[in-house]
Design a protein around this motif. Structure first.
Motif, PDB file in Angstrom:
ATOM      1  N   LEU A  58       0.832  -1.210   0.000  1.00  0.00           N
ATOM      2  CA  LEU A  58       0.000   0.000   0.000  1.00  0.00           C
ATOM      3  C   LEU A  58       0.868   1.261   0.000  1.00  0.00           C
ATOM      4  O   LEU A  58       0.588   2.222  -0.711  1.00  0.00           O
ATOM      5  CB  LEU A  58      -0.934   0.003   1.214  1.00  0.00           C
TER       6      LEU A  58
ATOM      7  N   ILE B 239       0.305   5.451  -0.467  1.00  0.00           N
ATOM      8  CA  ILE B 239      -0.586   5.601   0.683  1.00  0.00           C
ATOM      9  C   ILE B 239       0.275   5.673   1.945  1.00  0.00           C
ATOM     10  O   ILE B 239       0.998   4.726   2.260  1.00  0.00           O
ATOM     11  CB  ILE B 239      -1.583   4.423   0.754  1.00  0.00           C
ATOM     12  N   PRO B 240       0.248   6.792   2.673  1.00  0.00           N
ATOM     13  CA  PRO B 240       1.107   6.952   3.856  1.00  0.00           C
ATOM     14  C   PRO B 240       0.863   5.849   4.890  1.00  0.00           C
ATOM     15  O   PRO B 240      -0.234   5.283   4.961  1.00  0.00           O
ATOM     16  CB  PRO B 240       0.710   8.318   4.407  1.00  0.00           C
TER      17      PRO B 240
ATOM     18  N   GLU C 220      -2.346   5.862   7.053  1.00  0.00           N
ATOM     19  CA  GLU C 220      -3.543   5.566   6.265  1.00  0.00           C
ATOM     20  C   GLU C 220      -3.550   4.106   5.804  1.00  0.00           C
ATOM     21  O   GLU C 220      -4.591   3.468   5.744  1.00  0.00           O
ATOM     22  CB  GLU C 220      -3.650   6.494   5.053  1.00  0.00           C
TER      23      GLU C 220
ATOM     24  N   LEU D 287      -6.364   1.503   6.614  1.00  0.00           N
ATOM     25  CA  LEU D 287      -7.089   0.849   5.526  1.00  0.00           C
ATOM     26  C   LEU D 287      -7.199  -0.656   5.790  1.00  0.00           C
ATOM     27  O   LEU D 287      -8.263  -1.257   5.617  1.00  0.00           O
ATOM     28  CB  LEU D 287      -6.363   1.108   4.199  1.00  0.00           C
ATOM     29  N   LEU D 288      -6.099  -1.246   6.242  1.00  0.00           N
ATOM     30  CA  LEU D 288      -6.104  -2.682   6.533  1.00  0.00           C
ATOM     31  C   LEU D 288      -7.007  -2.994   7.732  1.00  0.00           C
ATOM     32  O   LEU D 288      -7.752  -3.973   7.721  1.00  0.00           O
ATOM     33  CB  LEU D 288      -4.681  -3.176   6.816  1.00  0.00           C
TER      34      LEU D 288
ATOM     35  N   ALA E 192     -10.651  -2.651   6.861  1.00  0.00           N
ATOM     36  CA  ALA E 192     -11.140  -3.815   6.112  1.00  0.00           C
ATOM     37  C   ALA E 192     -11.501  -4.957   7.062  1.00  0.00           C
ATOM     38  O   ALA E 192     -12.498  -5.653   6.853  1.00  0.00           O
ATOM     39  CB  ALA E 192     -10.079  -4.275   5.116  1.00  0.00           C
TER      40      ALA E 192
ATOM     41  N   PHE F  91     -11.743   8.572   5.364  1.00  0.00           N
ATOM     42  CA  PHE F  91     -11.735   7.830   4.104  1.00  0.00           C
ATOM     43  C   PHE F  91     -12.773   8.321   3.103  1.00  0.00           C
ATOM     44  O   PHE F  91     -12.626   8.123   1.916  1.00  0.00           O
ATOM     45  CB  PHE F  91     -11.970   6.340   4.357  1.00  0.00           C
TER      46      PHE F  91
ATOM     47  N   MET G  98     -15.480   7.097   2.281  1.00  0.00           N
ATOM     48  CA  MET G  98     -15.910   6.011   1.398  1.00  0.00           C
ATOM     49  C   MET G  98     -16.533   4.902   2.223  1.00  0.00           C
ATOM     50  O   MET G  98     -16.292   4.790   3.420  1.00  0.00           O
ATOM     51  CB  MET G  98     -14.710   5.443   0.655  1.00  0.00           C
ATOM     52  N   GLU G  99     -17.310   4.123   1.545  1.00  0.00           N
ATOM     53  CA  GLU G  99     -17.800   2.910   2.191  1.00  0.00           C
ATOM     54  C   GLU G  99     -17.062   1.757   1.562  1.00  0.00           C
ATOM     55  O   GLU G  99     -17.188   1.491   0.380  1.00  0.00           O
ATOM     56  CB  GLU G  99     -19.303   2.768   2.005  1.00  0.00           C
ATOM     57  N   ILE G 100     -16.231   1.127   2.353  1.00  0.00           N
ATOM     58  CA  ILE G 100     -15.407   0.053   1.806  1.00  0.00           C
ATOM     59  C   ILE G 100     -16.203  -1.238   1.765  1.00  0.00           C
ATOM     60  O   ILE G 100     -16.894  -1.552   2.694  1.00  0.00           O
ATOM     61  CB  ILE G 100     -14.129  -0.130   2.650  1.00  0.00           C
TER      62      ILE G 100
END
Lengths: 441, 251
Positions: free
Chosen positions: A390, A395-396, A399, A403-404, A407, A437, A439-441
């Motif tokens: 990532l 992707i810093p 973040e 993100l992981l 999820a 984010f 967003m809806e992951i």
């Protein structure tokens, strides 16, 4: 204050409680209360010497001088507490402030089905309370016995035969700064008669800075072909602790989905017992725990397959940062005649903090020979390879980690059927992970 | 564009790279070939910033900046892209959201506003077409359950979207059937431009039939032992790596 002093205080409080009940002390229900108090006095508070409490010490929670009785309705402005409700949709509401029912904030109903308080049910639906009270909860537990002894107030939901709730039910317990240190012992009775359905969201929210200890018991009866969704949002202040015991009895063809989101609080202990009493019933038990410094969560689940052809699916995920601590104990019992049982259990944990820890223990007792059962526990860290992948895409690190983790959390949050609650949980999780984010992951 | 000077790198005290010198100018395509264990993947990992490797000597400059002082994400923002030999499977993160996050973080690092969603979607569609990928890919979890060929195409898909200045393709051809190889190679060829450079790391000469390199280097035992034009690749193909080994032994 010591644990023994608090126990003594509760004994004398029980006498005061009895004196205020007048004629009611002669009822069967009160006999159960009194027996429970005797049991609690015999057993005392659980300590880490008890197998069930080996990894969770109540000592730091029990050292405070809690008030046992609660004073009248504390005025709360709805705009101040609106954010704790699923306010973008209409809901039934059962709201308590400092342990006392708040008619001002609540929206109950008796049209077609009952959404009100346990105390109201004791007065108006005594036949129902007599039939169900203390019939599902595990009274051999000292904490349950203590709750039973003082059982007087809580939520009461009775879905009549074939009734479908027109909107979800929210049960919220607030405690305020003015109330000081409070011991809150709500008692919920939830009955779904044949073919009925309801969605319930419960949360406890301390608005003050004083220690609050909630010892909650819910007894839930799901009759033939009824359907229950029960969501718990535990995102309380770091001065608040909860011990929850929930026992659910499922009859034939019934469906239950429970999910507990343990995101904040000093100590969260959740005992969830599900018993299948009728065939072809199904239960989903989900949990997401996301903790940081100074927080502790303990999930004890017990699924009792007493009859054939029932399915249970259990998925608990945990993410532990700082010095937080997690416990998972998942018992699955398949009795000798419970053939064709499907029972699956999964507990996955990610340790982020160097001082964080988790104790996980699956406990399968299978006495039938034609069953499908599986369990899996993992404890690990974030995958370095995935993180590098990532990051190499710009992707810093912060973040990428988020993100992981997001999820992982979404595997549980994504199963929530109520969209507005799902959105809220996504936002809560992003906030806890300190990312935006959009967003809806 | 990329200057590697006397690069030494090791992992857990094993010296892998022992003095690499390489210069890549804008628009050039370099192929780095070599037998297994010669240090090819270590070189790509060190350029991309994998933290397990320790650079013990030498330097890497990228666009006149000290690359070794940058984090992996900063290298990506500067315009470096690594196509992984083994792309990682990340369950629960959809390709769309991954791309969106990746592209917008890169734009954020440059002080730009996020991509308008509509433009991004169009760009994604165009790049999917380029790699002959189905748009169903976008909603799938990143690399999860992808076949080997799908994973490699997905890498080139990301490269096409991120528009790096320097792309390192680490064994992108390994394990690909001829159709997938053709798709990947034509994707790369369409992205070639006078401003973009490529480093192709490969074990086989086959890829170079499809992507014509300007320079070929042979890496052996942590050093570039021979450099030449594309004809060097043909020589390697016909004579094998033993030829190089023997020559080195004689010296």
């Amino acid at each position: 204050m010591s644990v023994e002093l608090l126990a003594d205080k509760l004994s004398s409080s029980f006498i005061v409680f009895e004196n205020e009940l007048n004629g009611e002390t002669k009822t069967d229900l009160h006999r159960i209360r009194r027996e429970s108090m005797e049991l609690f006095e015999k057993k005392g508070f659980p300590s880490i010497r008890h197998e069930d409490w080996k990894y969770t010490s109540l000592k730091p929670v029990l050292k405070h001088d809690y008030k046992v009785f609660h004073k009248g309705d504390q005025a709360l402005d709805f705009s101040d507490i609106k954010k704790f409700f699923i306010h973008d949709i209409d809901t039934h509401k059962i709201v308590f402030v400092n342990g006392v029912y708040s008619s001002w904030l609540s929206e109950t109903t008796h049209q077609g089905y009952d959404v009100c308080t346990f105390s109201a049910a004791l007065r108006r639906h005594r036949d129902v309370t007599d039939r169900y009270f203390s019939k599902a909860a595990d009274n051999s537990s000292a904490m349950v016995a203590l709750n039973t002894a003082f059982a007087q107030e809580g939520a009461y939901i009775r879905m009549t035969k074939g009734a479908s709730a027109i909107k979800p039910v929210e049960i919220i317990h607030f405690t305020t700064e003015e109330a000081g240190s409070l011991l809150n012992q709500p008692r919920n009775l939830i009955v779904l008669e044949e073919g009925s359905d309801v969605q319930i969201i419960e949360r406890h929210q301390s608005l003050g800075s004083k220690p609050v200890f909630t010892n909650s018991v819910s007894e839930i009866f799901v009759h033939a072909n009824a359907s229950l969704e029960l969501y718990r949002v535990q995102n309380d202040a770091n001065t608040a602790s909860i011990v929850d015991h929930t026992s659910i009895q499922q009859h034939r063809d019934s469906r239950v989905r429970t999910a507990v989101f343990s995101l904040g609080g000093k100590l969260m202990r959740n005992d969830l017992n599900i018993a299948f009493l009728g065939e072809n019933a199904e239960a989903h038990l989900d949990g997401l725990t996301l903790l940081d410094d100074g927080q502790h969560a303990d999930h004890h689940t017990r699924v009792d397959h007493r009859v054939p052809h029932c399915n249970s699916f259990e998925m608990y995920k945990g993410i532990y940062d700082g010095n937080s601590k997690g416990v998972f104990n998942g018992q699955i019992m398949v009795r000798p005649h419970a053939q064709k049982t499907n029972a699956f259990q999964q507990n996955n944990n990610i340790i982020l903090g160097e001082k964080a820890s988790v104790d996980t223990k699956p406990q399968l007792e299978i006495f039938a020979d034609d069953v499908k059962c599986s369990h899996g526990c993992t404890v690990g860290q974030l995958d370095d390879e995935a993180l590098f992948y990532l990051r190499s895409r710009g992707i810093p690190e912060h973040e990428a980690k988020a993100l992981l983790l997001y999820a992982i959390g979404d595997e549980v949050i994504g199963k929530v059927r109520l969209k507005e609650l799902r959105n809220r949980l996504h936002k809560l999780m992003a906030k806890k992970l300190n990312v935006d984010f959009q967003m809806e992951i | 564009m990329l200057h590697i000077k006397n690069l030494h790198a090791s992992i857990e005290d094993n010296k892998i790279l022992k003095g690499i010198n390489l210069e890549v100018r804008p628009g050039e395509v370099h192929a780095i070939m070599g037998p297994n264990g010669s240090g090819k993947s270590t070189l790509s990992s060190v350029i991309a910033g994998r933290e397990e490797y320790e650079v013990t000597e030498g330097s890497i400059e990228f666009l006149n900046e000290d690359l070794l002082s940058l984090s992996p994400e900063e290298r990506a923002h500067a315009g470096i892209f690594l196509s992984f030999q083994y792309p990682v499977e990340i369950p629960g993160v959809s390709l769309t959201n991954f791309i969106k996050t990746s592209m917008n973080e890169t734009r954020k690092a440059k002080g730009l506003e996020p991509y308008p969603a509509k433009d991004l979607l169009k760009k994604m569609r165009d790049c999917l077409e380029l790699l002959e990928m189905d748009k169903g890919f976008l909603s799938r979890s990143l690399n999860e359950g992808f076949s080997g060929g799908e994973k490699k195409r997905n890498e080139i898909f990301q490269m096409a979207l991120l528009e790096p200045k320097l792309a390192i393709l680490d064994e992108t051809d390994s394990g690909l059937d001829i159709d997938a190889l053709r798709i990947v190679a034509s994707g790369v060829n369409k992205l070639r431009s006078p401003k973009k450079s490529f480093v192709l790391i490969t074990h086989y000469q086959r890829l170079l039939n499809y992507i014509e390199p300007d320079y070929v280097h042979v890496l052996f035992n942590g050093k570039i032992v021979r450099s030449g034009g594309k004809e060097l690749a043909h020589e390697l193909e016909s004579k094998g790596y033993d030829w190089i080994k023997q020559e080195l032994a004689e010296v």
